[in-house]
Design an enzyme around this catalytic site. Sequence first.
Site, PDB file in Angstrom:
ATOM      1  N   ASP A 103      18.905  71.233  81.704  1.00  0.00           N
ATOM      2  CA  ASP A 103      18.276  70.214  80.858  1.00  0.00           C
ATOM      3  C   ASP A 103      19.048  68.916  81.037  1.00  0.00           C
ATOM      4  O   ASP A 103      19.952  68.595  80.273  1.00  0.00           O
ATOM      5  CB  ASP A 103      18.264  70.663  79.399  1.00  0.00           C
ATOM      6  CG  ASP A 103      17.315  69.842  78.546  1.00  0.00           C
ATOM      7  OD1 ASP A 103      16.758  68.849  79.059  1.00  0.00           O
ATOM      8  OD2 ASP A 103      17.119  70.183  77.362  1.00  0.00           O
ATOM      9  N   VAL A 104      18.677  68.169  82.090  1.00  0.00           N
ATOM     10  CA  VAL A 104      19.433  66.977  82.473  1.00  0.00           C
ATOM     11  C   VAL A 104      18.635  65.686  82.290  1.00  0.00           C
ATOM     12  O   VAL A 104      19.200  64.599  82.303  1.00  0.00           O
ATOM     13  CB  VAL A 104      19.927  67.098  83.925  1.00  0.00           C
ATOM     14  CG1 VAL A 104      20.870  68.296  84.071  1.00  0.00           C
ATOM     15  CG2 VAL A 104      18.772  67.233  84.911  1.00  0.00           C
ATOM     16  N   LYS A 105      17.317  65.814  82.165  1.00  0.00           N
ATOM     17  CA  LYS A 105      16.418  64.682  81.908  1.00  0.00           C
ATOM     18  C   LYS A 105      16.726  63.468  82.788  1.00  0.00           C
ATOM     19  O   LYS A 105      16.804  62.334  82.329  1.00  0.00           O
ATOM     20  CB  LYS A 105      16.438  64.294  80.428  1.00  0.00           C
ATOM     21  CG  LYS A 105      15.908  65.388  79.499  1.00  0.00           C
ATOM     22  CD  LYS A 105      15.818  64.920  78.071  1.00  0.00           C
ATOM     23  CE  LYS A 105      15.234  65.988  77.166  1.00  0.00           C
ATOM     24  NZ  LYS A 105      16.117  67.171  76.992  1.00  0.00           N
ATOM     25  N   ARG A 106      16.839  63.712  84.071  1.00  0.00           N
ATOM     26  CA  ARG A 106      17.106  62.633  85.003  1.00  0.00           C
ATOM     27  C   ARG A 106      15.811  61.895  85.348  1.00  0.00           C
ATOM     28  O   ARG A 106      14.721  62.432  85.235  1.00  0.00           O
ATOM     29  CB  ARG A 106      17.747  63.180  86.280  1.00  0.00           C
ATOM     30  CG  ARG A 106      19.109  63.828  86.062  1.00  0.00           C
ATOM     31  CD  ARG A 106      20.110  62.847  85.492  1.00  0.00           C
ATOM     32  NE  ARG A 106      21.468  63.366  85.556  1.00  0.00           N
ATOM     33  CZ  ARG A 106      22.224  63.631  84.506  1.00  0.00           C
ATOM     34  NH1 ARG A 106      21.729  63.468  83.293  1.00  0.00           N
ATOM     35  NH2 ARG A 106      23.460  64.061  84.647  1.00  0.00           N
ATOM     36  N   THR A 140      15.058  69.333  84.146  1.00  0.00           N
ATOM     37  CA  THR A 140      14.108  68.505  83.398  1.00  0.00           C
ATOM     38  C   THR A 140      14.188  67.077  83.919  1.00  0.00           C
ATOM     39  O   THR A 140      15.268  66.576  84.252  1.00  0.00           O
ATOM     40  CB  THR A 140      14.387  68.544  81.889  1.00  0.00           C
ATOM     41  OG1 THR A 140      15.750  68.146  81.651  1.00  0.00           O
ATOM     42  CG2 THR A 140      14.159  69.939  81.325  1.00  0.00           C
TER      43      THR A 140
END
Length: 308
Positions: A103-106, A140
């Site tokens: 869950d890194v939302k890059r 993510t």
Amino acid sequence: MINELIQKIEKKDAPIVVGLDPMMNYVPEHIQKKAFEEFGETLEGAAEAIYVYNKGIIDATYDLIPAVKPQIAMYEQFGIPGLMAYQKTCAYAKEKGLVIIGDVKRGDIGSTSAAYAVGHLGKVTVGGKQYAPFDEDFATVNPYLGTDGIQPFIDVCNENNKGIFVLVKTSNPSSGEFQDQLVDGKPLYELVAKKVVEWGEKCMGDVYSNIGSVVGATYPEMGKVLRKLMPKTYILVPGYGAQGGKAEDLVHYFNADGLGAIVNSSRGIIAAYKQEKYAGFGSENYADASRQAVIDMIADINGARAKA
């Protein structure tokens, strides 16, 4: 990679993922004490405590669940030692046969986006050798920059049999400030969903795409619409439990084949021992409380699906 995730979900009859989002106030005192005795009250000590805590939860639940979802911010707050704990957590979970959803939302463009994709899902070349730095199975991704930000991830996914989950409609209260705004009479999240389908066609598994979406449990009516718009897209569903999402609200996130969605719970599982329902386990047996919370969550979601 979506094929592998689906196989694990079906084998364990568990359409859930455990969010490994550790905060220091979740970590039992006996774990903190031991880590601080070895490393002092330092960033290294905090990182060690978090890793040992995660390891206990993984050991107690890996036979029940298909995947874990570590949220990188909870590790980054402890600097480089925290990132090392993140990498060790991913590696240990993979040893136990779990799928890793980073869950890194890059989200960026061009070479920057490609570097994010390589760092989390691909391999980086150093001289004559290649390394998989974090080696998650999914990541993510924020789609705000459009195809320029997503295509590098698709390329890396195709090269390495990996996947991404694109933010479409998030579970937080203010998500509507942007996501619900109308564009040509349609809410923005529906337009993003259509792009996810388009992107997904470039990166298919057997039935579902390796390009999934994130749709929060707290907006079930929107989730029902998005399920129809994205029939071959796997939906990662945050917001169950502690954020207010209920099992009966999530049945429409699944397709008729019983697949298509995986529901996340983070603190509801990893800090279960702090809840009144599981307080009897005590902090020494925090991992056993997490195991029971997983069992209860699986039963809750599968029970609601059976009634639908």
